[in-house]
Design an enzyme around this catalytic site. Structure first.
Site, PDB file in Angstrom:
ATOM      1  N   GLU A 289     -32.212 -23.311 -14.661  1.00 48.24           N
ATOM      2  CA  GLU A 289     -31.980 -22.204 -15.597  1.00 48.24           C
ATOM      3  C   GLU A 289     -30.520 -22.170 -16.058  1.00 48.24           C
ATOM      4  O   GLU A 289     -30.206 -21.686 -17.134  1.00 48.24           O
ATOM      5  CB  GLU A 289     -32.377 -20.862 -14.941  1.00 48.24           C
ATOM      6  CG  GLU A 289     -32.648 -19.782 -15.970  1.00 48.24           C
ATOM      7  CD  GLU A 289     -33.364 -18.549 -15.406  1.00 48.24           C
ATOM      8  OE1 GLU A 289     -33.982 -17.818 -16.193  1.00 48.24           O
ATOM      9  OE2 GLU A 289     -33.296 -18.313 -14.183  1.00 48.24           O
ATOM     10  N   HIS A 315     -44.524 -39.015   2.413  1.00 47.63           N
ATOM     11  CA  HIS A 315     -45.948 -39.352   2.268  1.00 47.63           C
ATOM     12  C   HIS A 315     -46.490 -38.753   0.975  1.00 47.63           C
ATOM     13  O   HIS A 315     -47.688 -38.545   0.842  1.00 47.63           O
ATOM     14  CB  HIS A 315     -46.711 -38.857   3.499  1.00 47.63           C
ATOM     15  CG  HIS A 315     -46.167 -39.467   4.759  1.00 47.63           C
ATOM     16  ND1 HIS A 315     -46.696 -40.603   5.323  1.00 47.63           N
ATOM     17  CD2 HIS A 315     -45.087 -39.136   5.519  1.00 47.63           C
ATOM     18  CE1 HIS A 315     -45.985 -40.935   6.401  1.00 47.63           C
ATOM     19  NE2 HIS A 315     -45.007 -40.059   6.528  1.00 47.63           N
ATOM     20  N   LYS A 429     -40.491 -13.667 -23.360  1.00 48.01           N
ATOM     21  CA  LYS A 429     -40.517 -12.269 -22.910  1.00 48.01           C
ATOM     22  C   LYS A 429     -40.851 -11.350 -24.073  1.00 48.01           C
ATOM     23  O   LYS A 429     -41.648 -10.427 -23.950  1.00 48.01           O
ATOM     24  CB  LYS A 429     -39.112 -11.866 -22.407  1.00 48.01           C
ATOM     25  CG  LYS A 429     -38.765 -12.283 -21.026  1.00 48.01           C
ATOM     26  CD  LYS A 429     -37.485 -11.542 -20.627  1.00 48.01           C
ATOM     27  CE  LYS A 429     -36.793 -12.230 -19.489  1.00 48.01           C
ATOM     28  NZ  LYS A 429     -35.453 -11.732 -19.249  1.00 48.01           N
TER      29      LYS A 429
HETATM   30  O1  PA5 Z   1     -31.400 -16.073 -12.686  1.00 50.31           O
HETATM   31  C1  PA5 Z   1     -31.706 -15.205 -13.472  1.00 50.31           C
HETATM   32  O2  PA5 Z   1     -30.890 -14.538 -14.118  1.00 50.31           O
HETATM   33  C2  PA5 Z   1     -33.159 -14.867 -13.662  1.00 50.31           C
HETATM   34  O3  PA5 Z   1     -33.985 -15.805 -13.049  1.00 50.31           O
HETATM   35  C3  PA5 Z   1     -33.446 -13.492 -13.092  1.00 50.31           C
HETATM   36  O4  PA5 Z   1     -33.144 -13.477 -11.719  1.00 50.31           O
HETATM   37  C4  PA5 Z   1     -34.905 -13.098 -13.302  1.00 50.31           C
HETATM   38  O5  PA5 Z   1     -35.227 -13.207 -14.653  1.00 50.31           O
HETATM   39  C5  PA5 Z   1     -35.132 -11.681 -12.836  1.00 50.31           C
HETATM   40  O6  PA5 Z   1     -34.287 -10.820 -13.526  1.00 50.31           O
HETATM   41  P1  PA5 Z   1     -33.953  -9.380 -12.996  1.00 50.31           P
HETATM   42  O7  PA5 Z   1     -33.212  -9.526 -11.718  1.00 50.31           O
HETATM   43  O8  PA5 Z   1     -33.127  -8.769 -14.072  1.00 50.31           O
HETATM   44  O9  PA5 Z   1     -35.256  -8.667 -12.807  1.00 50.31           O
END
Ligand code: PA5
Length: 460
Positions: A289, A315, A429
């Site tokens: 990410e 494996h 989203k």
């Molecule tokens: O790393 C990130 O920013 C995302 O993966 C968030 O952790 C995830 O989208 C969850 O977001 P939030 O903590 O605002 O609910």
């Protein structure tokens, strides 16, 4: 107590695609630039994950609250997703005995189980809520933004179940969220729910050492200070722009170099340790990410992280790593000491064919397999690194978290992208919100309707 990174298996002396001494020297200006970009982010105040001293007061508040909140608890339930969930899973696997949740209260010495609900699959949600007794549970609603649809849907269900059971939210919930923004923050104030701050300058995937990880850890009686000390020790080792003096920079630079110069963009993390098996998914989210981005010049860049576990994946995936496309690097995590090590019995009457196992332990077998897989990959010209960790405890786990977080920021400097945003997840989203009639997102109708529809002729 030590974490050492052995990068020899990435270099020309080991593999033909690795950089030789001249190529390493030639990287120096890029390393200096990556460290400068790191420093400019740090001075802009956006790398709050490394400022652990600044979080000391909130950490003390967490520990203080948890000391009384954990009394009489059978279950701690984390509602969260992505960076708000994966750290807690990793902490549970690394720092508690195997199958913790399956152990009796006596075996757990009265400490609670820890469940992490990181999906909205009704099977998991209903399955978990039917299993636990909410009257003896604390539900942690973890969301930095305080608005993530999955977590909010779970929260609404738990809130409803608590109300129906005549239980008060303030005694059975706690929120972990942004200090000011978001729906959870508003509710916290209105309903008097215990709430802990994720610092504004700490994003989800960098938040495991904030209350996102420390609240569940403290409720489970884990060594929070050890985690933080290990992380600080690693942070303080990783400041130089000289490759040999900064393991996080060395990891980032050699992975990036392998990607850019040899097309080795698939980055495998393979701990030879069941305790560290959930470090893999945590790393995958962090690396993917943060680094998979469209650069300002329009180029799509970034590695593809892969989680594996040794010896299990010998494996499964190792055949691919050995003989599949030459597009991978493999990083092993080798745990040097296993305090619960077991001898392999080989008494009278044991089959002669198995005599080679005699006199050894399970831990020795695991480490021998790690060395053997690294050697086999090197022989096949495949680049590897090894992180040697003295043992799996809070100090080392904190150090590993910090190592990969710092490496991610350095790698972002090398790839030329922003590691802290995630614009690529927004459209999905928004289209979800649109389908649910969210008033702010009805403008997405045009985008939704212009999407190619499923063609019934091609539904097989
Ligand atoms: O790393 C990130 O920013 C995302 O993966 C968030 O952790 C995830 O989208 C969850 O977001 P939030 O903590 O605002 O609910």
């Amino acid at each position: 107590m030590a974490i050492r990174l052995d990068v020899s298996g990435m270099l020309r002396q080991a593999v033909p695609t690795g950089p030789d001494a001249a190529a390493l020297d030639a990287l120096a200006p890029q390393l200096v630039a990556a460290v400068a970009s790191f420093e400019s982010r740090r001075s802009a105040g956006v790398l709050g994950f490394r400022e652990l001293e600044a979080q000391a007061a909130e950490r003390a508040r967490v520990l203080d609250w948890a000391a009384s909140a954990r009394r009489g608890l059978d279950d701690v339930i984390v509602l969260g997703i992505g960076g708000s969930a994966l750290g807690a899973v990793c902490l549970r696997t690394a720092l508690l005995p195997r199958d913790w949740n399956a152990r009796s209260s006596e075996q757990r010495e009265g400490r609670p189980r820890l469940h992490v609900l990181d999906n909205v699959d009704p099977r998991s949600v209903a399955g978990l809520l039917d299993l636990v007794d909410l009257a003896r549970s604390r539900v942690l609603v973890v969301s930095k933004s305080g608005s993530t649809a999955e977590t909010m849907a779970q929260y609404l269900l738990v809130r409803d179940r608590l109300a129906k059971a005549g239980l008060t939210a303030r005694e059975h919930l706690a929120f972990i969220t942004d200090p000011e923004k978001g729906a959870l923050r508003k509710l916290a104030a209105a309903e008097g729910i215990p709430t802990f701050d994720v610092p504004a300058n700490v994003g989800g995937r960098f938040s495991v050492l904030s209350p996102v990880g420390t609240v569940p850890a403290a409720l489970l009686g884990l060594d929070v200070q050890g985690l933080v000390d290990g992380a600080i020790a690693m942070r303080d080792r990783c400041t130089s722009s000289a490759l040999r003096e900064n393991p996080a920079l060395a990891y980032a630079a050699l992975q990036w170099h392998a990607n850019e110069s040899a097309g080795q963009g698939a980055h495998v993390l393979m701990p030879y340790s069941d305790a560290l098996r959930d470090l893999g998914p945590w790393f995958v989210q962090l690396w993917a990410e943060s680094l998979g981005k469209r650069r300002a010049d329009g180029q799509h860049v970034g590695p593809t992280p892969i989680a594996a576990v040794g010896a299990t994946d010998q494996h499964a995936q190792v055949q691919l790593f050995m003989e599949g496309p030459r597009d991978k690097t493999v990083t092993f995590v080798d745990v040097e000491s296993h305090p619960d090590d077991l001898p392999i019995p080989h008494g009278d009457g044991a089959p002669a064919d198995l005599a080679y196992l005699r006199g050894h332990t399970f831990g020795e077998l695991l480490r021998a397999e790690c060395r053997a897989t690294a050697a086999a990959l090197a022989r096949g010209g495949r680049p590897t690194m090894t992180l040697r960790v003295s043992q799996v405890d809070a100090w080392h786990v904190g150090g590993l978290f910090m190592f990969f977080e710092l490496a991610t920021i350095y790698a972002a400097g090398l790839y030329g992208i922003d590691p802290l945003d995630q614009p690529g997840v927004e459209l999905g989203k928004q289209l979800t919100y649109y389908q649910f009639g969210h008033p702010e997102w009805q403008g997405m109708r045009e985008v939704w309707e212009a999407l190619p529809a499923s063609d019934p002729n091609w539904v097989l």
